[in-house]
Design a protein around this motif. Structure first.
Motif, PDB file in Angstrom:
ATOM      1  N   PHE A  70      -4.601  -4.923 -24.838  1.00  0.00           N
ATOM      2  CA  PHE A  70      -5.357  -3.720 -24.487  1.00  0.00           C
ATOM      3  C   PHE A  70      -6.799  -3.847 -24.952  1.00  0.00           C
ATOM      4  CE2 PHE A  70      -6.301   0.903 -25.482  1.00  0.00           C
ATOM      5  CZ  PHE A  70      -6.473   1.285 -24.162  1.00  0.00           C
ATOM      6  N   ALA A  71      -6.997  -4.304 -26.203  1.00  0.00           N
ATOM      7  CA  ALA A  71      -8.352  -4.466 -26.746  1.00  0.00           C
ATOM      8  C   ALA A  71      -9.143  -5.479 -25.934  1.00  0.00           C
ATOM      9  CB  ALA A  71      -8.274  -4.887 -28.214  1.00  0.00           C
ATOM     10  N   ALA A  72      -8.511  -6.603 -25.601  1.00  0.00           N
ATOM     11  CA  ALA A  72      -9.202  -7.632 -24.831  1.00  0.00           C
ATOM     12  C   ALA A  72      -9.603  -7.115 -23.458  1.00  0.00           C
ATOM     13  CB  ALA A  72      -8.304  -8.861 -24.691  1.00  0.00           C
ATOM     14  N   GLY A  73      -8.794  -6.236 -22.884  1.00  0.00           N
ATOM     15  CA  GLY A  73      -9.081  -5.693 -21.564  1.00  0.00           C
ATOM     16  C   GLY A  73     -10.229  -4.712 -21.543  1.00  0.00           C
ATOM     17  N   LEU A  74     -10.711  -4.309 -22.720  1.00  0.00           N
ATOM     18  CA  LEU A  74     -11.823  -3.368 -22.784  1.00  0.00           C
ATOM     19  C   LEU A  74     -13.170  -4.071 -22.824  1.00  0.00           C
ATOM     20  CD1 LEU A  74     -10.399  -0.784 -25.342  1.00  0.00           C
ATOM     21  CD2 LEU A  74     -10.437  -0.626 -22.854  1.00  0.00           C
ATOM     22  N   GLY A  75     -13.163  -5.391 -22.722  1.00  0.00           N
ATOM     23  CA  GLY A  75     -14.400  -6.158 -22.862  1.00  0.00           C
ATOM     24  C   GLY A  75     -15.421  -5.897 -21.790  1.00  0.00           C
ATOM     25  N   GLY A  76     -14.996  -5.452 -20.606  1.00  0.00           N
ATOM     26  CA  GLY A  76     -15.959  -5.251 -19.532  1.00  0.00           C
ATOM     27  C   GLY A  76     -16.366  -3.818 -19.340  1.00  0.00           C
ATOM     28  N   ALA A  77     -15.897  -2.934 -20.209  1.00  0.00           N
ATOM     29  CA  ALA A  77     -16.137  -1.506 -19.989  1.00  0.00           C
ATOM     30  C   ALA A  77     -17.343  -1.009 -20.748  1.00  0.00           C
ATOM     31  CB  ALA A  77     -14.917  -0.714 -20.435  1.00  0.00           C
ATOM     32  N   ALA A 128      -6.525   1.352 -36.306  1.00  0.00           N
ATOM     33  CA  ALA A 128      -7.783   0.825 -36.840  1.00  0.00           C
ATOM     34  C   ALA A 128      -7.997  -0.619 -36.394  1.00  0.00           C
ATOM     35  CB  ALA A 128      -7.787   0.922 -38.368  1.00  0.00           C
ATOM     36  N   SER A 129      -6.922  -1.394 -36.326  1.00  0.00           N
ATOM     37  CA  SER A 129      -7.038  -2.783 -35.863  1.00  0.00           C
ATOM     38  C   SER A 129      -7.505  -2.835 -34.417  1.00  0.00           C
ATOM     39  CB  SER A 129      -5.688  -3.504 -36.003  1.00  0.00           C
ATOM     40  OG  SER A 129      -5.280  -3.570 -37.357  1.00  0.00           O
ATOM     41  N   LEU A 130      -7.020  -1.904 -33.602  1.00  0.00           N
ATOM     42  CA  LEU A 130      -7.468  -1.818 -32.212  1.00  0.00           C
ATOM     43  C   LEU A 130      -8.964  -1.535 -32.154  1.00  0.00           C
ATOM     44  CD1 LEU A 130      -6.973  -1.606 -29.137  1.00  0.00           C
ATOM     45  CD2 LEU A 130      -6.351   0.797 -29.511  1.00  0.00           C
ATOM     46  N   TRP A 131      -9.429  -0.609 -32.984  1.00  0.00           N
ATOM     47  CA  TRP A 131     -10.864  -0.300 -33.034  1.00  0.00           C
ATOM     48  C   TRP A 131     -11.657  -1.551 -33.394  1.00  0.00           C
ATOM     49  CZ3 TRP A 131     -15.018  -0.516 -36.273  1.00  0.00           C
ATOM     50  CH2 TRP A 131     -16.126   0.295 -35.964  1.00  0.00           C
ATOM     51  N   HIS A 132     -11.223  -2.270 -34.435  1.00  0.00           N
ATOM     52  CA  HIS A 132     -11.939  -3.465 -34.869  1.00  0.00           C
ATOM     53  C   HIS A 132     -11.909  -4.555 -33.800  1.00  0.00           C
ATOM     54  CE1 HIS A 132     -12.871  -2.182 -38.922  1.00  0.00           C
ATOM     55  NE2 HIS A 132     -11.614  -1.878 -39.168  1.00  0.00           N
ATOM     56  N   THR A 164     -21.856  13.078 -25.716  1.00  0.00           N
ATOM     57  CA  THR A 164     -21.977  12.102 -26.795  1.00  0.00           C
ATOM     58  C   THR A 164     -20.932  11.002 -26.699  1.00  0.00           C
ATOM     59  OG1 THR A 164     -22.909  13.766 -28.280  1.00  0.00           O
ATOM     60  CG2 THR A 164     -21.924  11.821 -29.312  1.00  0.00           C
ATOM     61  N   LEU A 165     -19.693  11.366 -26.369  1.00  0.00           N
ATOM     62  CA  LEU A 165     -18.604  10.396 -26.378  1.00  0.00           C
ATOM     63  C   LEU A 165     -18.389   9.705 -25.035  1.00  0.00           C
ATOM     64  CD1 LEU A 165     -15.940  12.317 -28.517  1.00  0.00           C
ATOM     65  CD2 LEU A 165     -17.553  10.555 -29.268  1.00  0.00           C
ATOM     66  N   SER A 166     -19.005  10.196 -23.969  1.00  0.00           N
ATOM     67  CA  SER A 166     -18.759   9.627 -22.639  1.00  0.00           C
ATOM     68  C   SER A 166     -19.272   8.192 -22.513  1.00  0.00           C
ATOM     69  CB  SER A 166     -19.407  10.501 -21.554  1.00  0.00           C
ATOM     70  OG  SER A 166     -18.705  11.703 -21.387  1.00  0.00           O
ATOM     71  N   GLY A 167     -20.214   7.805 -23.349  1.00  0.00           N
ATOM     72  CA  GLY A 167     -20.725   6.443 -23.289  1.00  0.00           C
ATOM     73  C   GLY A 167     -19.901   5.439 -24.068  1.00  0.00           C
ATOM     74  N   HIS A 168     -18.808   5.879 -24.671  1.00  0.00           N
ATOM     75  CA  HIS A 168     -17.990   4.987 -25.487  1.00  0.00           C
ATOM     76  C   HIS A 168     -16.981   4.209 -24.638  1.00  0.00           C
ATOM     77  CE1 HIS A 168     -19.772   7.320 -28.649  1.00  0.00           C
ATOM     78  NE2 HIS A 168     -19.057   6.761 -29.592  1.00  0.00           N
ATOM     79  N   ARG A 169     -16.623   3.049 -25.135  1.00  0.00           N
ATOM     80  CA  ARG A 169     -15.528   2.306 -24.509  1.00  0.00           C
ATOM     81  C   ARG A 169     -14.184   2.799 -24.988  1.00  0.00           C
ATOM     82  NH1 ARG A 169     -17.134  -4.099 -24.630  1.00  0.00           N
ATOM     83  NH2 ARG A 169     -19.364  -3.784 -24.246  1.00  0.00           N
ATOM     84  N   LEU A 170     -14.117   3.219 -26.240  1.00  0.00           N
ATOM     85  CA  LEU A 170     -12.823   3.535 -26.846  1.00  0.00           C
ATOM     86  C   LEU A 170     -12.944   4.732 -27.777  1.00  0.00           C
ATOM     87  CD1 LEU A 170      -9.824   2.674 -27.508  1.00  0.00           C
ATOM     88  CD2 LEU A 170     -10.793   1.312 -29.378  1.00  0.00           C
TER      89      LEU A 170
END
Length: 376
Positions: A70-77, A128-132, A164-170
Protein backbone atom coordinates in the motif's frame (compact mmCIF):
# COMPACT_ATOMS: atom_id res chain seq x y z
CA UNK A 1 23.02 28.47 45.42
CA UNK A 2 25.23 25.95 43.59
CA UNK A 3 23.57 23.22 41.58
CA UNK A 4 24.21 19.61 42.63
CA UNK A 5 23.25 16.29 41.09
CA UNK A 6 20.53 14.11 42.59
CA UNK A 7 21.36 10.59 43.68
CA UNK A 8 18.76 9.28 41.24
CA UNK A 9 20.94 10.45 38.35
CA UNK A 10 17.96 11.97 36.50
CA UNK A 11 19.23 15.54 36.74
CA UNK A 12 20.51 18.31 38.99
CA UNK A 13 18.68 19.41 42.06
CA UNK A 14 16.41 22.30 41.18
CA UNK A 15 17.35 25.76 42.47
CA UNK A 16 13.70 26.80 42.67
CA UNK A 17 10.29 25.27 43.17
CA UNK A 18 9.29 22.94 40.32
CA UNK A 19 6.78 24.25 37.78
CA UNK A 20 3.09 23.44 38.09
CA UNK A 21 0.91 22.24 35.24
CA UNK A 22 -1.92 24.20 36.88
CA UNK A 23 0.00 27.41 36.23
CA UNK A 24 0.19 26.71 32.50
CA UNK A 25 -2.44 27.92 30.06
CA UNK A 26 -0.88 27.25 26.66
CA UNK A 27 -2.22 28.83 23.50
CA UNK A 28 -1.53 26.62 20.51
CA UNK A 29 -1.64 28.24 17.06
CA UNK A 30 -3.44 26.28 14.37
CA UNK A 31 -0.26 25.85 12.32
CA UNK A 32 1.33 23.99 15.23
CA UNK A 33 -1.60 21.57 15.32
CA UNK A 34 -0.98 20.83 11.64
CA UNK A 35 2.80 20.60 12.04
CA UNK A 36 2.45 18.13 14.91
CA UNK A 37 0.35 15.69 12.87
CA UNK A 38 3.23 13.21 12.72
CA UNK A 39 3.81 9.95 14.62
CA UNK A 40 4.53 10.76 18.29
CA UNK A 41 8.09 10.48 19.65
CA UNK A 42 7.45 6.97 20.95
CA UNK A 43 6.94 5.86 17.35
CA UNK A 44 9.71 7.92 15.72
CA UNK A 45 11.88 4.92 14.98
CA UNK A 46 9.33 2.19 14.28
CA UNK A 47 9.33 0.62 10.84
CA UNK A 48 7.79 -2.46 9.26
CA UNK A 49 11.15 -4.17 9.81
CA UNK A 50 10.94 -3.57 13.57
CA UNK A 51 7.48 -5.13 13.84
CA UNK A 52 7.93 -8.73 14.99
CA UNK A 53 4.95 -10.83 13.91
CA UNK A 54 3.77 -13.62 16.15
CA UNK A 55 4.61 -16.84 14.27
CA UNK A 56 1.32 -18.28 15.52
CA UNK A 57 -0.64 -15.39 13.95
CA UNK A 58 -0.13 -15.41 10.15
CA UNK A 59 -2.47 -12.42 9.82
CA UNK A 60 0.23 -10.23 11.35
CA UNK A 61 2.75 -11.18 8.65
CA UNK A 62 0.08 -10.67 5.98
CA UNK A 63 -0.75 -7.23 7.37
CA UNK A 64 2.87 -6.12 7.04
CA UNK A 65 3.00 -7.40 3.44
CA UNK A 66 -0.19 -5.59 2.42
CA UNK A 67 0.75 -2.35 4.14
CA UNK A 68 4.20 -2.32 2.53
CA UNK A 69 2.50 -2.72 -0.86
CA UNK A 70 0.00 0.00 0.00
CA UNK A 71 2.80 2.43 0.93
CA UNK A 72 4.72 1.69 -2.26
CA UNK A 73 1.57 2.32 -4.30
CA UNK A 74 1.35 5.86 -2.95
CA UNK A 75 4.57 6.91 -4.66
CA UNK A 76 2.85 8.57 -7.59
CA UNK A 77 0.17 10.43 -5.70
CA UNK A 78 0.08 14.14 -4.86
CA UNK A 79 3.62 14.53 -6.09
CA UNK A 80 3.48 18.28 -5.52
CA UNK A 81 0.36 18.40 -3.33
CA UNK A 82 -2.87 20.30 -3.75
CA UNK A 83 -5.82 19.85 -6.01
CA UNK A 84 -7.72 16.74 -6.95
CA UNK A 85 -5.27 14.04 -7.94
CA UNK A 86 -5.52 10.34 -8.23
CA UNK A 87 -3.15 7.80 -6.75
CA UNK A 88 -2.15 4.23 -7.19
CA UNK A 89 -4.60 2.03 -5.36
CA UNK A 90 -3.74 -1.43 -4.12
CA UNK A 91 -5.55 -4.70 -4.68
CA UNK A 92 -7.38 -3.67 -7.88
CA UNK A 93 -5.12 -0.76 -8.87
CA UNK A 94 -4.32 -0.54 -12.57
CA UNK A 95 -0.88 0.99 -12.05
CA UNK A 96 -1.84 4.12 -14.01
CA UNK A 97 -1.50 7.63 -12.67
CA UNK A 98 -4.55 9.84 -12.71
CA UNK A 99 -2.60 12.94 -11.71
CA UNK A 100 -2.87 14.74 -15.08
CA UNK A 101 -6.54 14.19 -15.70
CA UNK A 102 -8.53 17.41 -16.02
CA UNK A 103 -11.51 15.77 -14.41
CA UNK A 104 -10.13 13.26 -11.90
CA UNK A 105 -12.05 10.10 -11.31
CA UNK A 106 -11.68 7.89 -8.29
CA UNK A 107 -9.56 4.86 -9.16
CA UNK A 108 -11.14 1.46 -8.78
CA UNK A 109 -10.60 -0.59 -5.66
CA UNK A 110 -9.99 0.36 -2.03
CA UNK A 111 -8.32 3.71 -1.47
CA UNK A 112 -7.76 3.21 2.23
CA UNK A 113 -6.91 0.53 4.74
CA UNK A 114 -8.47 -0.20 8.11
CA UNK A 115 -6.54 -2.13 10.77
CA UNK A 116 -8.88 -4.40 12.70
CA UNK A 117 -7.42 -6.01 15.80
CA UNK A 118 -7.46 -6.15 19.58
CA UNK A 119 -5.58 -4.05 22.06
CA UNK A 120 -1.85 -4.66 22.13
CA UNK A 121 -1.33 -6.34 18.73
CA UNK A 122 0.72 -3.45 17.32
CA UNK A 123 -1.79 -1.49 15.24
CA UNK A 124 -0.25 1.90 16.08
CA UNK A 125 3.21 0.50 15.32
CA UNK A 126 1.98 -0.59 11.89
CA UNK A 127 0.12 2.66 11.26
CA UNK A 128 3.22 4.70 12.11
CA UNK A 129 5.33 2.38 9.95
CA UNK A 130 2.98 3.05 7.04
CA UNK A 131 3.46 6.79 7.55
CA UNK A 132 7.25 6.40 7.59
CA UNK A 133 7.26 4.09 4.55
CA UNK A 134 5.07 6.27 2.33
CA UNK A 135 7.38 7.97 -0.20
CA UNK A 136 6.41 11.57 0.41
CA UNK A 137 7.77 14.56 2.26
CA UNK A 138 6.56 14.80 5.88
CA UNK A 139 4.43 17.84 5.05
CA UNK A 140 2.47 15.68 2.57
CA UNK A 141 1.62 13.05 5.19
CA UNK A 142 -0.49 13.45 8.33
CA UNK A 143 -0.76 11.21 11.40
CA UNK A 144 -3.01 11.83 14.36
CA UNK A 145 -5.59 10.39 16.67
CA UNK A 146 -9.28 10.85 16.04
CA UNK A 147 -9.37 13.37 18.90
CA UNK A 148 -6.52 15.36 17.38
CA UNK A 149 -8.32 15.43 14.04
CA UNK A 150 -11.53 16.76 15.59
CA UNK A 151 -9.43 19.33 17.47
CA UNK A 152 -7.93 20.43 14.16
CA UNK A 153 -11.40 20.96 12.70
CA UNK A 154 -12.31 22.97 15.78
CA UNK A 155 -9.23 25.16 15.42
CA UNK A 156 -9.25 25.68 11.65
CA UNK A 157 -12.90 25.24 10.76
CA UNK A 158 -14.22 22.53 8.47
CA UNK A 159 -13.48 24.10 5.08
CA UNK A 160 -9.97 25.20 6.06
CA UNK A 161 -9.21 21.70 7.36
CA UNK A 162 -10.33 20.21 4.04
CA UNK A 163 -8.16 22.72 2.18
CA UNK A 164 -5.16 22.04 4.43
CA UNK A 165 -5.28 18.24 4.20
CA UNK A 166 -6.40 17.89 0.56
CA UNK A 167 -2.82 18.23 -0.66
CA UNK A 168 -1.65 15.23 1.34
CA UNK A 169 -0.92 11.79 -0.01
CA UNK A 170 -1.80 10.02 3.21
CA UNK A 171 -3.85 10.63 6.34
CA UNK A 172 -3.42 8.13 9.19
CA UNK A 173 -6.04 8.17 11.96
CA UNK A 174 -5.24 6.23 15.11
CA UNK A 175 -8.13 5.25 17.39
CA UNK A 176 -11.03 6.19 15.11
CA UNK A 177 -13.72 6.81 17.72
CA UNK A 178 -17.16 5.28 17.22
CA UNK A 179 -18.56 6.20 20.63
CA UNK A 180 -19.63 9.75 19.75
CA UNK A 181 -22.09 9.80 16.82
CA UNK A 182 -21.69 13.54 16.24
CA UNK A 183 -17.90 13.42 15.96
CA UNK A 184 -18.10 10.27 13.85
CA UNK A 185 -20.37 11.99 11.32
CA UNK A 186 -18.14 15.10 11.32
CA UNK A 187 -14.97 13.17 10.59
CA UNK A 188 -16.70 10.85 8.14
CA UNK A 189 -17.83 13.90 6.15
CA UNK A 190 -14.29 15.28 6.27
CA UNK A 191 -12.83 12.00 5.05
CA UNK A 192 -15.32 11.94 2.19
CA UNK A 193 -14.01 15.32 1.01
CA UNK A 194 -10.41 14.13 1.32
CA UNK A 195 -11.08 10.92 -0.60
CA UNK A 196 -12.58 13.02 -3.39
CA UNK A 197 -9.32 15.01 -3.40
CA UNK A 198 -7.30 11.80 -3.79
CA UNK A 199 -5.96 11.47 -0.26
CA UNK A 200 -5.18 7.91 0.85
CA UNK A 201 -6.55 6.93 4.25
CA UNK A 202 -5.50 4.50 6.94
CA UNK A 203 -7.21 4.00 10.29
CA UNK A 204 -7.57 1.93 13.41
CA UNK A 205 -10.83 1.98 15.35
CA UNK A 206 -12.72 1.42 18.57
CA UNK A 207 -15.91 -0.61 18.84
CA UNK A 208 -19.30 0.95 19.48
CA UNK A 209 -20.27 1.12 23.17
CA UNK A 210 -22.43 -1.67 24.51
CA UNK A 211 -21.41 -4.14 21.81
CA UNK A 212 -20.50 -7.72 22.58
CA UNK A 213 -16.79 -8.24 22.29
CA UNK A 214 -16.06 -4.62 23.21
CA UNK A 215 -12.33 -4.08 23.18
CA UNK A 216 -12.11 -5.62 19.71
CA UNK A 217 -11.99 -3.35 16.68
CA UNK A 218 -14.97 -4.67 14.71
CA UNK A 219 -14.58 -3.83 11.04
CA UNK A 220 -18.31 -4.33 10.40
CA UNK A 221 -19.14 -1.57 12.90
CA UNK A 222 -16.47 0.71 11.48
CA UNK A 223 -17.52 0.27 7.86
CA UNK A 224 -21.18 0.77 8.70
CA UNK A 225 -20.51 3.96 10.64
CA UNK A 226 -18.57 5.61 7.85
CA UNK A 227 -21.30 4.60 5.40
CA UNK A 228 -20.43 5.94 1.96
CA UNK A 229 -16.70 5.68 2.64
CA UNK A 230 -16.80 1.95 3.27
CA UNK A 231 -16.10 1.10 -0.36
CA UNK A 232 -12.80 2.93 -0.10
CA UNK A 233 -11.44 0.80 2.76
CA UNK A 234 -9.91 -2.62 2.81
CA UNK A 235 -10.14 -4.16 6.27
CA UNK A 236 -7.02 -5.94 7.49
CA UNK A 237 -7.63 -8.20 10.44
CA UNK A 238 -4.67 -8.46 12.80
CA UNK A 239 -5.16 -11.38 15.14
CA UNK A 240 -3.41 -11.67 18.47
CA UNK A 241 -3.94 -12.04 22.17
CA UNK A 242 -6.60 -9.69 23.45
CA UNK A 243 -5.72 -7.50 26.42
CA UNK A 244 -8.67 -8.90 28.39
CA UNK A 245 -7.02 -12.31 28.40
CA UNK A 246 -3.66 -10.92 29.43
CA UNK A 247 -5.04 -8.90 32.32
CA UNK A 248 -3.94 -5.43 33.26
CA UNK A 249 -0.37 -5.02 34.50
CA UNK A 250 -0.29 -4.38 38.23
CA UNK A 251 0.31 -0.73 38.96
CA UNK A 252 3.43 0.06 41.00
CA UNK A 253 2.71 0.95 44.62
CA UNK A 254 2.40 4.74 45.05
CA UNK A 255 5.10 6.62 46.87
CA UNK A 256 4.55 8.92 49.85
CA UNK A 257 3.76 12.58 49.29
CA UNK A 258 7.11 13.46 50.85
CA UNK A 259 8.98 11.19 48.41
CA UNK A 260 7.14 12.61 45.40
CA UNK A 261 7.70 16.21 46.49
CA UNK A 262 11.39 15.59 47.19
CA UNK A 263 11.83 13.93 43.79
CA UNK A 264 10.15 16.87 42.03
CA UNK A 265 12.54 19.33 43.67
CA UNK A 266 15.52 17.09 42.95
CA UNK A 267 14.79 16.51 39.25
CA UNK A 268 15.44 19.11 36.61
CA UNK A 269 12.44 19.51 34.33
CA UNK A 270 9.94 17.88 36.70
CA UNK A 271 6.54 19.43 37.46
CA UNK A 272 4.67 19.09 40.75
CA UNK A 273 0.89 19.23 41.15
CA UNK A 274 -1.89 18.23 43.49
CA UNK A 275 -3.93 15.69 41.50
CA UNK A 276 -7.44 17.02 42.32
CA UNK A 277 -6.35 20.56 41.41
CA UNK A 278 -4.87 19.31 38.15
CA UNK A 279 -8.16 17.64 37.23
CA UNK A 280 -9.92 20.96 37.82
CA UNK A 281 -7.35 22.75 35.67
CA UNK A 282 -7.79 20.31 32.78
CA UNK A 283 -11.43 21.41 32.56
CA UNK A 284 -10.22 24.93 31.73
CA UNK A 285 -7.75 23.87 29.04
CA UNK A 286 -8.91 22.55 25.67
CA UNK A 287 -7.71 18.96 25.11
CA UNK A 288 -5.95 20.08 21.91
CA UNK A 289 -3.53 21.95 24.20
CA UNK A 290 -2.67 19.07 26.52
CA UNK A 291 0.45 18.28 24.51
CA UNK A 292 1.65 21.87 24.84
CA UNK A 293 0.82 21.68 28.55
CA UNK A 294 3.68 19.19 28.93
CA UNK A 295 6.24 21.05 26.78
CA UNK A 296 9.74 20.84 28.19
CA UNK A 297 8.90 18.43 31.02
CA UNK A 298 11.12 15.48 31.85
CA UNK A 299 8.76 14.14 34.54
CA UNK A 300 5.33 14.78 36.03
CA UNK A 301 4.97 14.45 39.81
CA UNK A 302 1.48 14.18 41.31
CA UNK A 303 0.37 14.13 44.93
CA UNK A 304 -2.97 12.95 46.31
CA UNK A 305 -4.07 10.78 43.40
CA UNK A 306 -7.69 9.74 43.89
CA UNK A 307 -10.53 8.20 41.90
CA UNK A 308 -11.84 10.54 39.21
CA UNK A 309 -15.30 11.87 40.13
CA UNK A 310 -17.14 11.74 36.82
CA UNK A 311 -16.99 10.69 33.19
CA UNK A 312 -16.12 14.10 31.73
CA UNK A 313 -13.15 14.38 34.07
CA UNK A 314 -12.14 10.81 33.27
CA UNK A 315 -12.15 11.43 29.52
CA UNK A 316 -9.97 14.53 29.92
CA UNK A 317 -7.53 12.50 31.99
CA UNK A 318 -7.41 9.89 29.22
CA UNK A 319 -6.28 12.54 26.75
CA UNK A 320 -3.57 13.78 29.12
CA UNK A 321 -2.37 10.21 29.68
CA UNK A 322 -2.12 9.71 25.92
CA UNK A 323 -0.06 12.88 25.45
CA UNK A 324 2.29 11.95 28.32
CA UNK A 325 2.68 8.44 26.95
CA UNK A 326 3.36 9.69 23.42
CA UNK A 327 6.08 11.97 24.80
CA UNK A 328 7.50 9.30 27.16
CA UNK A 329 7.19 11.56 30.22
CA UNK A 330 7.52 9.53 33.48
CA UNK A 331 4.77 10.00 36.08
CA UNK A 332 5.55 9.76 39.80
CA UNK A 333 2.58 9.77 42.14
CA UNK A 334 1.31 9.45 45.70
CA UNK A 335 -2.20 8.42 46.71
CA UNK A 336 -4.18 5.68 44.96
CA UNK A 337 -2.49 3.40 42.42
CA UNK A 338 -3.46 4.12 38.82
CA UNK A 339 -5.47 0.91 38.49
CA UNK A 340 -7.97 2.41 40.95
CA UNK A 341 -8.56 5.67 39.05
CA UNK A 342 -11.82 4.61 37.39
CA UNK A 343 -14.96 3.20 38.97
CA UNK A 344 -16.34 -0.23 38.11
CA UNK A 345 -19.22 1.50 36.36
CA UNK A 346 -16.76 3.35 34.12
CA UNK A 347 -14.75 0.21 33.42
CA UNK A 348 -17.93 -1.60 32.38
CA UNK A 349 -19.34 1.26 30.29
CA UNK A 350 -19.05 2.44 26.72
CA UNK A 351 -15.69 4.16 27.22
CA UNK A 352 -14.06 1.21 28.95
CA UNK A 353 -11.36 0.72 26.32
CA UNK A 354 -10.20 4.31 26.79
CA UNK A 355 -9.95 3.79 30.53
CA UNK A 356 -8.10 0.49 30.25
CA UNK A 357 -5.69 2.14 27.83
CA UNK A 358 -5.12 5.04 30.25
CA UNK A 359 -4.46 2.67 33.14
CA UNK A 360 -2.02 0.66 31.07
CA UNK A 361 -0.17 3.73 29.84
CA UNK A 362 -0.01 5.51 33.20
CA UNK A 363 1.22 2.27 34.74
CA UNK A 364 4.04 2.08 32.22
CA UNK A 365 4.96 5.72 32.90
CA UNK A 366 4.86 5.06 36.67
CA UNK A 367 7.36 2.24 36.18
CA UNK A 368 9.57 4.64 34.21
CA UNK A 369 9.45 7.11 37.11
CA UNK A 370 10.65 4.75 39.84
CA UNK A 371 14.26 5.86 39.30
CA UNK A 372 13.36 9.39 40.32
CA UNK A 373 13.02 8.35 43.95
CA UNK A 374 16.28 8.09 45.85
CA UNK A 375 16.71 4.71 47.57
CA UNK A 376 16.10 4.85 51.30
Amino acid sequence: MPTTTSASGFGPIADAAPPSLCAREPHVPADRLVAEMVPPPRFDSVRFGTYIPDPNQPSQTEAVRVLESFAAGLGGAHAVGGGKRGFLGFGKGSGKSFGKAKTPKAPAGPRGVYLDGGYGVGKTHLLASLWHATPAAPELKAFGTFVELTNLVGALGFQKTVQTLSGHRLLCIDEFELDDPGDTVLVSTLLGKLVDAGVALAATSNTLPGKLGEGRFASVDFLREIQGLSAHFRALRIDGEDYRHRGLPEAPAPFSEEQVTKAAYATEGASLDDFPRLLEHLARVHPSRYGALTDGLRAVCLTGVQAVPDQSTALRLVVLADRLYDREVPVLASGLPFDQLFSEEMLNGGYRKKYFRAISRLTALARDAKGLVEPS
